[in-house]
Design an enzyme around this catalytic site. Structure first.
Site, mmCIF file in Angstrom:
data_model
loop_
_atom_site.group_PDB
_atom_site.id
_atom_site.type_symbol
_atom_site.label_atom_id
_atom_site.label_comp_id
_atom_site.label_asym_id
_atom_site.label_seq_id
_atom_site.Cartn_x
_atom_site.Cartn_y
_atom_site.Cartn_z
ATOM 1 N N LEU A 62 -11.136 -11.488 8.248
ATOM 2 C CA LEU A 62 -10.400 -10.390 8.883
ATOM 3 C C LEU A 62 -11.023 -9.975 10.209
ATOM 4 O O LEU A 62 -10.366 -9.378 11.056
ATOM 5 C CB LEU A 62 -10.358 -9.170 7.951
ATOM 6 C CG LEU A 62 -9.225 -9.108 6.928
ATOM 7 C CD1 LEU A 62 -9.384 -7.899 6.022
ATOM 8 C CD2 LEU A 62 -7.867 -9.062 7.616
ATOM 9 N N GLN A 81 -6.470 -3.612 14.291
ATOM 10 C CA GLN A 81 -6.616 -4.857 15.035
ATOM 11 C C GLN A 81 -6.109 -6.076 14.260
ATOM 12 O O GLN A 81 -6.443 -7.213 14.592
ATOM 13 C CB GLN A 81 -8.086 -5.087 15.415
ATOM 14 C CG GLN A 81 -8.758 -3.944 16.140
ATOM 15 C CD GLN A 81 -8.220 -3.753 17.539
ATOM 16 O OE1 GLN A 81 -7.811 -4.710 18.200
ATOM 17 N NE2 GLN A 81 -8.214 -2.526 18.017
ATOM 18 N N GLU A 121 -5.408 0.981 5.722
ATOM 19 C CA GLU A 121 -5.523 1.418 7.107
ATOM 20 C C GLU A 121 -6.731 0.789 7.794
ATOM 21 O O GLU A 121 -6.682 0.439 8.973
ATOM 22 C CB GLU A 121 -5.602 2.944 7.176
ATOM 23 C CG GLU A 121 -4.319 3.659 6.798
ATOM 24 C CD GLU A 121 -3.137 3.258 7.666
ATOM 25 O OE1 GLU A 121 -3.356 2.858 8.824
ATOM 26 O OE2 GLU A 121 -1.998 3.337 7.189
ATOM 27 N N TYR A 146 -7.071 8.799 13.830
ATOM 28 C CA TYR A 146 -5.861 8.171 13.306
ATOM 29 C C TYR A 146 -5.969 7.931 11.809
ATOM 30 O O TYR A 146 -5.074 8.298 11.034
ATOM 31 C CB TYR A 146 -5.557 6.840 14.006
ATOM 32 C CG TYR A 146 -4.611 6.022 13.176
ATOM 33 C CD1 TYR A 146 -3.279 6.401 13.048
ATOM 34 C CD2 TYR A 146 -5.053 4.936 12.421
ATOM 35 C CE1 TYR A 146 -2.407 5.714 12.213
ATOM 36 C CE2 TYR A 146 -4.195 4.245 11.588
ATOM 37 C CZ TYR A 146 -2.872 4.628 11.499
ATOM 38 O OH TYR A 146 -2.022 3.961 10.657
ATOM 39 N N CYS A 175 11.089 -0.907 18.293
ATOM 40 C CA CYS A 175 10.508 -0.644 19.617
ATOM 41 C C CYS A 175 9.347 -1.613 19.864
ATOM 42 O O CYS A 175 8.198 -1.234 20.067
ATOM 43 C CB CYS A 175 10.033 0.809 19.691
ATOM 44 S SG CYS A 175 9.733 1.402 21.370
ATOM 45 N N TYR A 210 -14.000 -8.018 12.766
ATOM 46 C CA TYR A 210 -14.426 -6.622 12.947
ATOM 47 C C TYR A 210 -15.096 -6.115 11.660
ATOM 48 O O TYR A 210 -14.643 -5.172 11.012
ATOM 49 C CB TYR A 210 -13.234 -5.731 13.323
ATOM 50 C CG TYR A 210 -12.557 -6.143 14.595
ATOM 51 C CD1 TYR A 210 -13.045 -5.721 15.832
ATOM 52 C CD2 TYR A 210 -11.443 -6.986 14.576
ATOM 53 C CE1 TYR A 210 -12.422 -6.105 17.013
ATOM 54 C CE2 TYR A 210 -10.823 -7.386 15.761
ATOM 55 C CZ TYR A 210 -11.326 -6.933 16.968
ATOM 56 O OH TYR A 210 -10.715 -7.321 18.138
ATOM 57 N N TRP A 232 0.809 -1.220 0.000
ATOM 58 C CA TRP A 232 0.000 0.000 0.000
ATOM 59 C C TRP A 232 0.843 1.269 0.000
ATOM 60 O O TRP A 232 0.319 2.361 -0.003
ATOM 61 C CB TRP A 232 -0.956 0.009 1.193
ATOM 62 C CG TRP A 232 -0.373 -0.496 2.473
ATOM 63 C CD1 TRP A 232 0.299 0.221 3.412
ATOM 64 C CD2 TRP A 232 -0.409 -1.841 2.950
ATOM 65 N NE1 TRP A 232 0.688 -0.582 4.444
ATOM 66 C CE2 TRP A 232 0.264 -1.865 4.197
ATOM 67 C CE3 TRP A 232 -0.954 -3.030 2.457
ATOM 68 C CZ2 TRP A 232 0.405 -3.032 4.941
ATOM 69 C CZ3 TRP A 232 -0.811 -4.190 3.210
ATOM 70 C CH2 TRP A 232 -0.135 -4.185 4.433
ATOM 71 N N CYS A 244 15.614 8.858 23.905
ATOM 72 C CA CYS A 244 14.555 8.103 24.584
ATOM 73 C C CYS A 244 14.707 8.166 26.104
ATOM 74 O O CYS A 244 15.717 7.718 26.656
ATOM 75 C CB CYS A 244 14.588 6.647 24.116
ATOM 76 S SG CYS A 244 13.316 5.606 24.873
ATOM 77 N N CYS A 271 18.281 1.054 17.877
ATOM 78 C CA CYS A 271 17.313 2.129 17.692
ATOM 79 C C CYS A 271 18.012 3.458 17.415
ATOM 80 O O CYS A 271 18.892 3.869 18.185
ATOM 81 C CB CYS A 271 16.428 2.264 18.922
ATOM 82 S SG CYS A 271 15.150 3.545 18.740
#
Length: 386
Positions: A94, A56, A51, A134, A206, A96, A38, A222, A216
Site C-alpha cells: 500500500l 493516497q 480512511e 480530515y 466531478c 506510505y 467499510w 455550480c 451532476c
C-alpha cells in the site's frame, strides 16, 4: 461611511442555493451512493482503517487490503496487541508505511488512554498519532453523525468547482476557503450521509478529467459550470522535478539463508525489512560495467563495516526501476555468498538470516519483495545457495 466588502466565492452560495444543494446531494446519494465494504456499519474502527488506507490510494486498490486486514485484525484490541511486523506485513504494497505504524501506535493509545473506547469528538481524535483534520472529521461524521466537515481529494475538486475558485486549493488561502465552505454546507442532520455523498460525487461525477456535468445533481448550483470553467478548476498541483538516483542492493546467502535488515526510523520504508542497500556516488553517465564495480565495492564495504562479513562470488542479477516521491531510482541488484559462516545476530540488531520460505512472513519493502521473487526464479534455473 461604511465600506462595501468585495464579493467572495462564498457569496455565490446564498441561503436558497445552500438549501437546494443539500437536498440535491442527499437525494442523489440515496440512489447513486457507492456500495463500499467499510460502509456496512458505523463501527469507528472499520471506518478509521479504511480512511487510513484510502489516503493516497484508490478505492479499488484498498478493497482487498481492507478485507485482509480486518480478517486478521478484526478489532481495535487485536490491532493494539499485534506485533508491528504483522501490521506492516498486512500493509505491504500500500505504501506510505507511516500510516500503518501510526495506526498501530494509535490503537495502543486508545486502549491505554480511553480504555479501548473510540473517541467521538474531532479534537480528541486529532490528538491520536496520524489522525489529521480530515480523518478525524470522517470518523466523527461517519461513525457518530457528528456535524464535522471534510476536505479530501474528491471534495477539494468538487468544492473548488462549486465555488468557481481559481486559486490554488492547496494553499493556505484555498484550504481556509474550502474548509469554511465544507462546514457551511453541512446539514444539521445526516452529516455522515452528506459527507459520503459529496465524496462519491467527486469520485464518480466531478472527475478530474471529463467531469460528467450533465449528470451532476449540483450543476445548477455550480459556479464553474455556469461560467464554463470546470475544465480549468481546480488549478493543477505543480509536479516536483525528478532526481535520478542509483542504488544498489545485494542478496547475501549463507547455506539456505539470506541476510535481511530492518530499515531505520529515518529511512524510507522505516520498520520494513530489506536486503542491504546503498546509494551510489557514481553518476548516471557511467557504463554498466563501471557502475557494477562501484556497486560491489560499496556494498562490500557496507557488509564489512555493519555486519562484519565479506562477500564472494558476486553476480549482477537484475535491475529494478521505481519512483519514490521526487526520486527516479535505478536499483542494481546483486547476489553474493558469505565468505565465512556468519555469527548469530542479537534480536535488537536489526539483522536476520532467513530462508526464502520464511521471508514470505516478513514485511518487506516493495523492491525487496520483487527481488526475493527474482531470486526464487533464478534458483529454478541454477542453484544459488550452497
Amino acid at each position: 461611511m461604511p465600506t462595501t466588502m468585495p464579493p467572495t466565492e462564498l457569496d455565490w452560495f446564498d441561503t436558497p442555493r445552500l438549501r437546494r444543494l443539500r437536498t440535491a446531494v442527499l437525494r442523489w446519494y440515496a440512489t447513486h451512493g457507492r456500495d463500499l465494504p467499510w460502509r456496512e456499519n458505523r463501527d469507528p474502527y472499520r471506518i478509521w482503517i479504511s480512511e487510513a488506507m484510502l489516503q493516497q490510494t484508490t478505492v479499488a486498490a484498498v478493497k482487498p487490503y481492507f478485507a485482509r486486514f480486518l480478517d486478521r485484525l478484526p478489532t481495535l484490541h487485536d490491532l493494539a496487541q499485534a506485533p508491528e511486523d504483522d501490521v506492516l506485513r498486512l500493509w505491504e504494497g500500500l505504501g506510505y508505511y507511516s500510516r500503518a505504524r501510526n495506526l498501530h501506535r494509535a490503537a495502543k493509545e486508545i486502549v491505554t488512554r480511553f480504555n479501548g473506547t473510540f473517541p467521538e469528538d474531532v479534537e480528541t481524535l486529532m490528538s491520536l498519532p496520524g489522525v489529521g483534520r480530515y480523518t478525524a472529521g470522517a470518523i466523527a461524521s461517519f461513525a457518530y453523525d457528528t456535524r464535522a466537515p471534510i476536505v479530501e481529494a474528491n471534495t477539494l475538486r468538487l468544492y473548488s468547482r462549486l465555488l468557481g475558485y481559481r486559486g490554488d486549493p492547496r494553499s493556505k488561502e484555498g484550504q481556509t476557503l474550502l474548509w469554511t465552505f465544507a462546514e457551511r454546507i453541512l446539514p444539521r442532520d445526516e452529516s455522515g450521509a452528506f459527507n459520503h455523498a459529496v465524496m462519491d460525487l467527486g469520485a464518480t461525477i466531478c472527475r478530474p478529467a471529463d467531469p460528467d456535468c450533465p449528470a451532476c445533481p449540483l450543476k445548477t448550483s455550480c459556479r464553474a459550470f455556469a461560467e464554463g470553467t470546470q475544465a480549468e478548476i481546480p488549478v493543477k498541483a505543480k509536479r516536483p522535478e525528478l532526481t535520478d538516483v542509483i542504488d544498489a542492493t545485494v542478496v547475501v546467502s549463507s547455506g539456505d539463508r539470506v541476510l535481511i535488515r530492518r530499515r531505520g526510523p529515518e529511512e524510507r520504508w522505516a520498520g520494513l525489512w530489506d536486503f542491504p542497500r546503498v546509494t551510489l556516488e557514481a553518476g548516471g553517465a557511467a557504463s554498466d560495467a563501471a557502475l557494477h564495480r562501484v556497486a560491489i565495492g560499496t556494498l562490500g564495504d557496507w557488509l564489512k563495516e555493519n555486519v562484519g562479513l565479506a562477500g564472494r562470488d558476486w553476480a549482477h542479477l537484475t535491475d529494478i526501476r521505481h519512483g519514490v516521491t521526487r526520486y527516479r531510482i535505478r536499483l542494481l541488484c546483486f547476489t553474493a555468498a558469505s565468505a565465512a559462516k556468519p555469527a548469530t545476530f542479537a534480536d535488537d540488531s536489526g539483522l536476520r538470516w532467513v530462508t526464502l520460505q520464511e521471508i514470505d512472513d516478513v514485511p518487506l519493502s516493495m523492491t525487496g519483495r520483487k527481488l526475493a521473487k527474482a531470486v526464487r526464479e533464478h534458483t529454478r534455473e541454477r542453484r544459488l545457495f550452497s
